[in-house]
Design a protein around this motif. Structure first.
Motif, PDB file in Angstrom:
ATOM      1  N   PHE A  47     -17.902  40.196  66.717  1.00 45.59           N
ATOM      2  CA  PHE A  47     -16.832  40.892  65.994  1.00 45.59           C
ATOM      3  C   PHE A  47     -16.648  40.271  64.612  1.00 45.59           C
ATOM      4  O   PHE A  47     -16.421  39.068  64.476  1.00 45.59           O
ATOM      5  N   GLU A  48     -16.741  41.120  63.586  1.00 43.21           N
ATOM      6  CA  GLU A  48     -16.477  40.690  62.210  1.00 43.21           C
ATOM      7  C   GLU A  48     -15.288  41.441  61.620  1.00 43.21           C
ATOM      8  O   GLU A  48     -14.489  40.880  60.884  1.00 43.21           O
ATOM      9  N   SER A  49     -15.194  42.712  61.957  1.00 47.15           N
ATOM     10  CA  SER A  49     -14.065  43.540  61.525  1.00 47.15           C
ATOM     11  C   SER A  49     -13.955  44.702  62.508  1.00 47.15           C
ATOM     12  O   SER A  49     -14.904  44.996  63.247  1.00 47.15           O
ATOM     13  N   LEU A  50     -12.824  45.370  62.497  1.00 47.69           N
ATOM     14  CA  LEU A  50     -12.623  46.496  63.410  1.00 47.69           C
ATOM     15  C   LEU A  50     -13.656  47.593  63.148  1.00 47.69           C
ATOM     16  O   LEU A  50     -14.284  48.097  64.087  1.00 47.69           O
ATOM     17  N   ASP A  51     -13.844  47.957  61.877  1.00 44.94           N
ATOM     18  CA  ASP A  51     -14.779  49.030  61.544  1.00 44.94           C
ATOM     19  C   ASP A  51     -16.200  48.674  61.968  1.00 44.94           C
ATOM     20  O   ASP A  51     -16.911  49.486  62.573  1.00 44.94           O
ATOM     21  N   GLN A  52     -16.612  47.454  61.652  1.00 41.06           N
ATOM     22  CA  GLN A  52     -17.969  47.008  62.008  1.00 41.06           C
ATOM     23  C   GLN A  52     -18.166  47.004  63.512  1.00 41.06           C
ATOM     24  O   GLN A  52     -19.190  47.474  64.029  1.00 41.06           O
ATOM     25  N   ALA A  53     -17.171  46.498  64.243  1.00 35.89           N
ATOM     26  CA  ALA A  53     -17.291  46.407  65.702  1.00 35.89           C
ATOM     27  C   ALA A  53     -17.348  47.789  66.339  1.00 35.89           C
ATOM     28  O   ALA A  53     -18.127  48.021  67.275  1.00 35.89           O
ATOM     29  N   LYS A  54     -16.533  48.715  65.830  1.00 35.92           N
ATOM     30  CA  LYS A  54     -16.538  50.073  66.393  1.00 35.92           C
ATOM     31  C   LYS A  54     -17.888  50.761  66.175  1.00 35.92           C
ATOM     32  O   LYS A  54     -18.399  51.447  67.069  1.00 35.92           O
ATOM     33  N   VAL A  55     -18.464  50.579  65.005  1.00 36.44           N
ATOM     34  CA  VAL A  55     -19.772  51.180  64.709  1.00 36.44           C
ATOM     35  C   VAL A  55     -20.844  50.592  65.621  1.00 36.44           C
ATOM     36  O   VAL A  55     -21.642  51.322  66.226  1.00 36.44           O
ATOM     37  N   GLU A  56     -20.863  49.269  65.743  1.00 34.58           N
ATOM     38  CA  GLU A  56     -21.876  48.619  66.580  1.00 34.58           C
ATOM     39  C   GLU A  56     -21.683  48.964  68.058  1.00 34.58           C
ATOM     40  O   GLU A  56     -22.650  49.160  68.793  1.00 34.58           O
TER      41      GLU A  56
END
Length: 202
Positions: free
Chosen positions: A184-193
């Motif tokens: 997890f790095e950010s909410l947006d990044q985590a949701k995409v991954e």
């Protein structure tokens, strides 16, 4: 097929904001640095999460690290409400996943004191299907046993789980147990991954 999303708590579903909390007491920069070195930055900090020592025993060890700031250490740890920050997105994210049919769990290195005194920031715990808080089981990540325990406790298959943590070493440990994992790095990044993992595995 992925059926279960397993979250870390600190800096994923809620903020571990120890710097902000320590600074709220108005100490000098020198005292702040001493406090950090004696507590959060100390190798002994993990023992809080392991749950084998009483609050007073933990306090004595922190004081032993730097007796010159005993007063400040006791003041800071009298009540740690504020060391955990509520993230507004936690409950909506969990509900979104559950509405899609996934079960949601947590595996977190967490102390009894923080669990009790920061409970308002942990309101998302009422939304999940279960989990492991390290102090309750006397195990801390990245020990393989903590991931194995989650699976045995809730009858989960590791290959049907995705584990999300802000620390690479904890994600790697989960992968070694057969789980999918993402850092997890950010909410947006985590949701995409996460969406990529879920789509690939359907």
């Amino acid at each position: 097929m992925i059926k279960n999303i397993v979250f870390d708590i600190g800096n994923v579903l809620a903020g571990f904001v120890w710097e902000k909390f320590f600074r709220s007491f108005g100490y000098s920069e020198e005292i702040f640095e001493k406090l950090a070195d004696a507590t959060v930055r100390s190798p002994f900090w993990n023992e809080m999460d392991r749950g084998k020592l009483s609050d007073e025993e933990l306090l004595e060890e922190f004081i032993r690290n730097d007796p010159s700031i005993e007063k400040e250490i006791r003041e800071v740890f009298e009540n740690v409400e504020g060391i955990i920050q509520r993230f507004d997105y936690a409950i909506p994210w969990i509900r979104e996943l559950k509405e899609k049919g996934y079960h949601v769990y947590v595996i977190s290195n967490f102390s009894r004191k923080a669990h009790v005194e920061c409970i308002k920031a942990l309101d998302f715990l009422e939304e999940i299907d279960g989990g492991i808080l390290s102090y309750q089981e006397k195990l801390i990540k990245p020990a393989p046993e903590i991931y194995q325990l989650l699976c045995s406790k809730y009858d989960l298959k590791a290959e049907e789980c995705v584990f999300i943590d802000d620390l690479q070493r904890n994600v790697e440990a989960a992968r070694k147990e057969g789980m999918k994992g993402l850092v997890f790095e950010s909410l947006d990044q985590a949701k995409v991954e996460l969406e990529r993992i879920l789509t690939d595995k359907k």
